[in-house]
Every structure is written in structure tokens, then in C-alpha cells.
Design an enzyme around this catalytic site. Structure first.
Site, PDB file in Angstrom:
ATOM      1  N   ALA A  94       0.811  -1.217   0.000  1.00  0.00           N
ATOM      2  CA  ALA A  94       0.000   0.000   0.000  1.00  0.00           C
ATOM      3  C   ALA A  94       0.847   1.272   0.000  1.00  0.00           C
ATOM      4  O   ALA A  94       0.382   2.322  -0.429  1.00  0.00           O
ATOM      5  CB  ALA A  94      -0.924   0.009   1.214  1.00  0.00           C
ATOM      6  N   LYS A  95       2.074   1.170   0.521  1.00  0.00           N
ATOM      7  CA  LYS A  95       3.011   2.303   0.571  1.00  0.00           C
ATOM      8  C   LYS A  95       2.369   3.539   1.198  1.00  0.00           C
ATOM      9  O   LYS A  95       2.495   4.652   0.704  1.00  0.00           O
ATOM     10  CB  LYS A  95       3.573   2.608  -0.812  1.00  0.00           C
ATOM     11  CG  LYS A  95       4.345   1.457  -1.438  1.00  0.00           C
ATOM     12  CD  LYS A  95       4.930   1.842  -2.789  1.00  0.00           C
ATOM     13  CE  LYS A  95       5.730   0.695  -3.391  1.00  0.00           C
ATOM     14  NZ  LYS A  95       4.871  -0.429  -3.819  1.00  0.00           N
ATOM     15  N   ARG A  96       1.700   3.335   2.307  1.00  0.00           N
ATOM     16  CA  ARG A  96       1.011   4.428   2.978  1.00  0.00           C
ATOM     17  C   ARG A  96       2.008   5.348   3.678  1.00  0.00           C
ATOM     18  O   ARG A  96       3.060   4.917   4.137  1.00  0.00           O
ATOM     19  CB  ARG A  96       0.032   3.886   4.014  1.00  0.00           C
ATOM     20  CG  ARG A  96      -1.038   2.955   3.481  1.00  0.00           C
ATOM     21  CD  ARG A  96      -1.896   3.615   2.427  1.00  0.00           C
ATOM     22  NE  ARG A  96      -3.125   2.869   2.187  1.00  0.00           N
ATOM     23  CZ  ARG A  96      -3.883   3.032   1.118  1.00  0.00           C
ATOM     24  NH1 ARG A  96      -3.542   3.900   0.176  1.00  0.00           N
ATOM     25  NH2 ARG A  96      -5.001   2.333   0.970  1.00  0.00           N
TER      26      ARG A  96
END
Length: 273
Positions: A94-96
Site C-alpha cells: 500500500a506504501k502508505r
């Protein structure tokens, strides 16, 4: 069983360091799935079942689902993996990266809604943006460090006050300060083998590395394994997505994906040996 224990067991039981990335491009799905309302789920589910014998984990990329209003299919896919392949961790890509109050909601999304074992996050906003994920002590958090894309050098090579490039500063920060409960890993691209070696030397054997960039992006298996593995011969999740998912555009797409996963698993293990 926490994430690290599950991952260690998956490496041992599967005999594999391969992570199969699930990036379902609706423009490349098999003809037999055209027009099906659950095409994304059916495609990913069959890929999972075909490649599970050769993998140590699966990495669904949330954007491919969300862009097609298919979050419910992602939920169903994660449930399928848990039910049919319970020993293989789910790494939600997700690379939040956002402020703490928002990160709390992203953490709930990853760990409650999708019940992922691990999630990818950005360190750019500092510890308070990552800490909400770390509260889930049985789950894993892979922090972006040296990414596989060429543009990563725009920021990741900037020198810090101590003289290290930013990516090595991030590696040290995660290993020395953020990893208090042993749940953190780092994302380091296979396209930069020298940096892989530098990160492994910096963080030691206990921090796992998620390594994208093998296959379509051109990363080298031999250099990746030799530079990134730990003293136990594990410590890495080598991701391949497109080269496996789209190994064939014919009716044999399931079998072709399985064979592509097996070949890559065997290639990785040949270097380990």
C-alpha cells in the site's frame, strides 16, 4: 504467531524466497474472464493456487484493486489465501504515509479489513506516521528504503548530516529505533545490488528485506541473493509480479504462471546452494 515467526516458518517450510506479486491489470486478464464481475478475484485466486507451492508469500498491490472498485474482491482474495494457504504471509503493498491520525485508519484498513500479515509504508513523514502500524505488534511493517525505480535516486541518495545517503539513514533508523518489537523490514530494489549489500551490512541478519525489481524490471537474481541474504541463507522476499502473472496470454495462463514461479524459485535456490 507474529509476522516474523510466520515468515521464518514460511521460508523454512516452503524452501522458497519467492514472493508472488498480485498486480491484476484488467487490460491483461485472460479472455475467459472477460466481462466477469469478479474477474480480478478469479484471476488472482487461480494465480495464488497455481503458484503457492513455489512461494513464501503473496503481495497484493492495493491500487490495482481500488482503481477498479474491487476492494471487496481484495478482501475475498485475502480470505482465500488465509483459508487455503494459511502458512504463507500476505504482504499488503500500500506504501502508505500520512499523519498519525490518518495512519491509524490505514492501519485498520490493512490489518482489520484485509487482515494482512504485513503492510508497506513510507518513512518520509517520520516515526509518528509509522507508529500506528507498529502498535499491531503481531503484524509486520516494511518501510521503503531504496526503491527499484530510477527516480528513487532523486531523494534517496541525498546526503544526511552524518554523511550517509538518505536510504542508509532510513535503514539505520528502522533497525536501531523503530524495530523495538522485531516487526520491521525494509523495501530495497533488486535493480541496485550494491545498495542491497550496503543495507544488509547496515541492519544485520534479523531485518527482512522485501526486494522488488526481479523479472520485468530487470533485476539480477544472482546479485540479489548474494547481496541481500542473511547468514541463514534467508532474510529476503524476492518479488516478481508481471513475469509470473502474464507468463502466457493463452488458455494455459495458470500452468504458465506456475512454471514461471517454479523456474524463478529454482533459480533463486540454485544461487543459495
Amino acid at each position: 504467531m507474529n509476522f516474523k515467526e510466520k515468515l521464518d516458518r514460511a521460508w523454512q517450510v516452503s524452501g522458497s524466497l519467492l514472493t508472488v506479486g498480485l498486480d491484476p491489470d484488467v487490460n491483461r486478464l485472460p479472455r475467459e474472464l472477460a466481462g466477469q464481475p469478479d474477474a480480478i478475484l478469479r484471476f488472482c485466486r487461480d494465480i495464488v493456487d497455481a503458484t503457492a507451492p513455489f512461494a513464501c508469500s503473496f503481495k497484493p498491490q492495493i491500487a490495482y484493486f481500488a482503481a477498479n472498485r474491487a476492494e471487496d474482491q481484495l478482501e475475498a482474495l485475502c480470505a482465500h489465501i488465509r483459508e487455503r494457504h494459511p502458512g504463507l504471509p500476505i504482504v499488503l503493498d500500500a506504501k502508505r504515509g500520512d499523519i498519525g491520525s490518518t495512519a491509524e485508519q490505514y492501519a485498520r484498513e490493512a490489518f482489520e479489513r484485509y487482515r494482512a500479515d504485513c503492510v508497506t509504508v513510507s518513512p518520509y513523514m517520520g516515526l509518528d506516521s509509522v507508529e500506528p502500524y507498529l502498535r499491531w505488534r503481531d503484524r509486520g511493517v516494511f518501510v521503503l528504503c531504496r526503491t527499484s525505480n530510477p527516480g528513487g535516486s532523486d531523494l534517496q541518495f541525498l546526503k544526511t548530516e552524518g554523511g550517509d545517503p538518505l536510504y542508509l539513514h532510513v535503514a539505520g533508523l528502522v533497525a536501531d529505533k523503530w524495530n523495538a518489537h522485531g516487526q520491521c523490514g525494509l523495501v530495497v530494489g533488486a535493480t541496485y545490488p550494491a545498495e542491497l549489500a550496503a543495507v544488509r551490512a547496515r541492519v544485520g541478519d534479523d531485518v527482512p528485506l522485501l526486494v522488488p525489481g526481479i523479472g520485468a524490471q530487470g533485476g539480477d537474481v544472482n546479485a540479489t541473493v548474494n547481496n541481500a541474504r542473511n547468514a541463514q541463507g534467508t532474510g529476503i522476499l524476492i518479488n516478481s509480479s508481471r513475469a509470473i502473472l502474464y507468463a502466457s496470454n493463452g488458455d494455459d495462463w495458470r500452468e504458465a504462471a506456475a512454471q514461471a514461479a517454479k523456474r524463478l524459485r529454482d533459480e533463486i535456490n540454485a544461487v543459495r546452494a
